[in-house]
Motif scaffolding. Structure first.
Motif, short mmCIF file in Angstrom:
data_model
loop_
_atom_site.label_atom_id
_atom_site.label_comp_id
_atom_site.label_asym_id
_atom_site.label_seq_id
_atom_site.Cartn_x
_atom_site.Cartn_y
_atom_site.Cartn_z
N THR A 1 0.84 -1.20 0.00
CA THR A 1 0.00 0.00 0.00
C THR A 1 0.88 1.25 0.00
OG1 THR A 1 -0.06 0.00 2.40
CG2 THR A 1 -1.84 -1.16 1.26
N ILE A 2 0.27 2.35 -0.34
CA ILE A 2 0.95 3.65 -0.30
C ILE A 2 1.02 4.07 1.16
CG2 ILE A 2 0.84 6.06 -1.01
CD1 ILE A 2 -0.68 5.07 -3.51
N PRO A 3 2.20 4.42 1.67
CA PRO A 3 2.35 4.78 3.09
C PRO A 3 1.51 6.01 3.44
CG PRO A 3 4.50 4.57 2.03
CD PRO A 3 3.47 4.46 0.96
N GLU A 4 0.89 5.95 4.61
CA GLU A 4 0.07 7.07 5.07
C GLU A 4 0.92 8.29 5.39
OE1 GLU A 4 -2.84 6.20 8.06
OE2 GLU A 4 -3.32 4.27 7.14
N THR A 5 2.21 8.09 5.58
CA THR A 5 3.10 9.23 5.87
C THR A 5 3.17 10.20 4.69
OG1 THR A 5 5.01 7.92 5.16
CG2 THR A 5 4.53 7.97 7.52
N LEU A 6 2.83 9.72 3.51
CA LEU A 6 2.82 10.61 2.34
C LEU A 6 1.70 11.65 2.46
CD1 LEU A 6 3.63 8.37 -0.76
CD2 LEU A 6 4.90 10.33 0.06
N LEU A 7 0.66 11.34 3.22
CA LEU A 7 -0.43 12.30 3.41
C LEU A 7 0.04 13.52 4.21
CD1 LEU A 7 -3.33 9.83 4.23
CD2 LEU A 7 -2.90 10.99 2.07
N ASP A 8 1.09 13.33 5.00
CA ASP A 8 1.62 14.43 5.81
C ASP A 8 2.47 15.41 5.01
OD1 ASP A 8 0.38 13.24 7.97
OD2 ASP A 8 2.17 12.10 8.54
N VAL A 9 2.87 15.04 3.82
CA VAL A 9 3.69 15.92 2.99
C VAL A 9 2.75 16.93 2.34
CG1 VAL A 9 5.34 16.04 1.09
CG2 VAL A 9 5.30 14.02 2.56
#
Length: 146
Positions: free
Chosen positions: A53-61
């Protein structure tokens, strides 16, 4: 061409504005450390063998937007050259079609109006020379029958 997994240390490149890892042979999952790239504006990981899956940490960028346009990818070709021209076959076919139609229309107009005279004389002169040459060669060939 890169192979293997995306290294986790990539998250330490905090000044990175764009990252294009497309068209490689990358495998594994996208590391969560990629979310540490606070200045990242665009990211292209397409055409790889990534899974998960796409890491949720990318939402923080926050600088990373789904509407931002990435620069066109310049892919090396088999001969080593690079090109950013991406014509599809439909565009090429449309261009050829328009060129053929335009050429036929212009040819029809030129020969119907007889202008420019130099062009018509050149083409008709070549045509007449060919016909004369073929007639004389036929006559010569008739005298050689055995």
């Amino acid at each position: 061409m890169f192979e293997g997994e995306i290294p986790k240390i990539i998250g330490k490149l905090d000044s990175l504005k764009g990252l294009n890892l497309s068209h490689n042979n990358l495998s594994g999952s996208i590391p969560t450390s990629i979310g540490n790239l606070s200045s990242l504006e665009w990211l292209d990981l397409s055409s790889n063998k990534l899974n998960g899956t796409i890491p949720e940490t990318l939402l923080d960028v926050t600088s990373l937007s789904t509407n931002s346009k990435a620069p066109p990818s310049i892919l090396p070709k088999e001969d080593g050259s690079e090109s950013n021209i991406t014509f599809g076959w439909k565009v090429v076919l449309t261009g050829y079609g328009c060129g053929v139609v335009f050429g036929l229309v212009m040819g029809y107009v030129v020969f119907q109006t007889g202008k420019p005279k130099w062009f018509v004389a050149l083409v008709e002169g070549q045509h007449h020379k060919r016909r004369k040459a073929s007639k004389t060669s036929n006559r010569k060939g008739q005298g050689r029958r055995i």
